[in-house]
Scaffold this motif. Structure first.
Motif, PDB file in Angstrom:
ATOM      1  N   GLU A  72       0.989  -1.281  -0.069  1.00 38.80           N
ATOM      2  CA  GLU A  72       0.031   0.047   0.076  1.00 38.80           C
ATOM      3  C   GLU A  72       1.028   1.263  -0.055  1.00 38.80           C
ATOM      4  N   LEU A  73       0.661   1.983  -0.918  1.00 41.77           N
ATOM      5  CA  LEU A  73       1.254   3.528  -0.980  1.00 41.77           C
ATOM      6  C   LEU A  73       0.335   4.553  -1.032  1.00 41.77           C
ATOM      7  N   SER A  74       0.767   5.676  -0.904  1.00 39.00           N
ATOM      8  CA  SER A  74      -0.196   6.985  -0.913  1.00 39.00           C
ATOM      9  C   SER A  74      -0.437   7.220  -2.546  1.00 39.00           C
ATOM     10  N   LYS A  75      -1.314   8.014  -2.459  1.00 39.48           N
ATOM     11  CA  LYS A  75      -1.750   8.275  -4.240  1.00 39.48           C
ATOM     12  C   LYS A  75      -0.856   9.729  -4.518  1.00 39.48           C
ATOM     13  N   GLU A  76       0.144   9.425  -4.303  1.00 40.16           N
ATOM     14  CA  GLU A  76       1.202  10.698  -4.868  1.00 40.16           C
ATOM     15  C   GLU A  76       1.937  10.347  -6.102  1.00 40.16           C
ATOM     16  N   PHE A 135      -3.290   1.826  -3.841  1.00 40.74           N
ATOM     17  CA  PHE A 135      -3.021   3.257  -3.868  1.00 40.74           C
ATOM     18  C   PHE A 135      -4.114   3.804  -2.577  1.00 40.74           C
ATOM     19  N   ASN A 136      -3.582   4.586  -1.757  1.00 32.93           N
ATOM     20  CA  ASN A 136      -4.852   4.995  -0.864  1.00 32.93           C
ATOM     21  C   ASN A 136      -4.590   6.468  -0.322  1.00 32.93           C
TER      22      ASN A 136
END
Length: 422
Positions: free
Chosen positions: A349-353, A421-422
């Motif tokens: 899981e990774l951030s939406k950047e 992506f979260n």
């Protein structure tokens, strides 16, 4: 005269125990009969281990006999002690109703329903068992079955050390009432069940014998437990049971289960689970022996089973996903198909950047270091959603996020990773 249907069942390995085999053969040669299988609604879906008796009953329907499909709305409230070392958890009436609806939907895929003489009919034993009061149960049926008779049943005897409640102790009598009721009201002459149901089937025959005159004729058939050639349990994967419900086991996963059958098992499964003719199966057996790399038997098994349980459209989707994964060309798949196909691969899981491809590969643990990541990109080893990426300055952004939620990254030929992506 040998009955062709029974001969076929024998060839397929579907006959384990029979009561009065000669009498049953005579009956099937002389008339079209009604016969039944019972399924307790312990869940809202069956898994593939449940369906062998049902598929066997379908073979009888193809020969012109009438299947009666009993869903145990009453027996499901009590719990079958067969094959268990502990008591089942009691289900609520609401849960049982939900489960019955789920099983009915699945049975409608396997059988022909309608107005024909051989059309399948669904019944629920709650409709008659719930009308019995305690006094009637004890006087009319409890008196028929001796305690010593029950204690001799394997399913009950095996539970005496760990304990069995009176509730489960009476289960076999209630199933006996079912057979008797269907004999009287639906002219059912044969009960079909798994090998663990022998004791319950013979109790039904005992109830019929004691409540009718000596001319009453009823029979029982059990089917052997399906096992794998290596001795491990059939119908289980790393993710658990293989369910008929597409929400629990997707059609693609279902297809994969069958197509991954071992050469030592596949012909046995074709005989038990499919309606392919003997000549077709024997031809596939030759193919397994002479050209195993083609996996024709596995493909036939996967196609037949997926089509039967999920339909032609779901089969085509499963085949398309399989072909895309084999070729590595993911561009042919929709986002939903990709999510389905890759739900069990490693994920991060990774951030939406927006991220540089090298940074993303390291953060997601796809490449072990920035140096390795740069090599992977430069060597053409990285693709995102089926598109190759060989530009070290490539930015992973919204265009790469399928459904704005995930991306499938492949490193090398077969290593897939899902980035969420979260």
């Amino acid at each position: 005269m040998t009955n062709e249907l029974l001969k076929d069942l024998q060839w397929r390995g579907l006959l384990y125990q029979q009561t009065d085999a000669e009498g049953m053969e005579k009956l099937l040669n002389e008339e079209k009969v009604s016969l039944y299988v019972g399924v307790d609604p312990t869940a809202d879906s069956m898994h593939i281990g449940h369906i062998v008796p049902l598929l066997t009953l379908r073979r009888f329907q193809q020969a012109g006999h009438r299947p009666i499909l009993l869903v145990g709305g009453a027996t499901g409230m009590i719990g079958d002690p067969s094959g268990r070392s502990t008591e089942r958890n009691l289900l609520t009436a609401e849960q049982i109703d939900k489960n019955v609806a789920g099983l009915k939907k699945q049975m409608e895929r396997i059988f022909e329903f309608g107005e024909e003489q051989h059309s399948a009919q669904l019944v629920n034993n709650y409709d008659w068992i719930s009308k019995l009061n305690v006094i009637e149960f004890l006087r009319d049926y409890g008196k028929l079955i001796n305690i010593n008779y029950l204690l001799a049943k394997d399913t009950i005897a095996s539970r005496l050390e760990t304990g069995i409640s009176f509730t489960e102790f009476t289960y076999t009598i209630i199933q006996g009432i079912d057979f008797n009721h269907l004999y009287d009201n639906y002219n059912v002459k044969i009960q079909v069940g798994g090998s663990d149901q022998w004791g319950n089937i013979t109790t039904g025959l005992e109830v019929i014998r004691k409540t009718h005159d000596e001319d009453a004729k009823a029979f029982g058939i059990t089917i052997p437990l399906v096992t794998k050639a290596d001795g491990t349990k059939f119908g289980k994967t790393a993710g658990g049971a293989v369910w008929l419900d597409a929400e629990k086991t997707s059609p693609y996963e279902f297809y994969q289960f069958w197509i991954n059958s071992a050469d030592a098992d596949v012909i046995k499964y074709l005989k038990i689970f499919t309606f392919l003719k003997r000549e077709e199966i024997e031809a596939l057996e030759v193919s397994v022996q002479e050209e195993p790399h083609l996996r024709k038997a596995q493909k036939a098994l996967a196609e037949e089973m997926t089509r039967l349980i999920h339909g032609e459209e779901a089969l085509e989707t499963a085949q398309r996903i399989t072909a895309a994964l084999f070729s590595g060309d993911l561009k042919t798949l929709s986002a939903a198909e990709m999510k389905n196909a890759f739900k069990d691969v490693p994920s991060t899981e990774l951030s939406k950047e927006d991220k540089n491809i090298v940074d993303l590969l390291v953060e997601a643990n796809i490449s072990s270091s920035k140096r390795q990541a740069r090599e992977d990109v430069t060597n053409g080893a990285i693709s995102i959603n089926g598109e190759k990426v060989n530009d070290l300055e490539y930015t992973v952004d919204a265009k790469d996020r399928l459904e704005d939620e995930f991306a499938i990254i492949r490193r090398g030929k077969k290593k897939y990773h899902m980035v969420k992506f979260n």
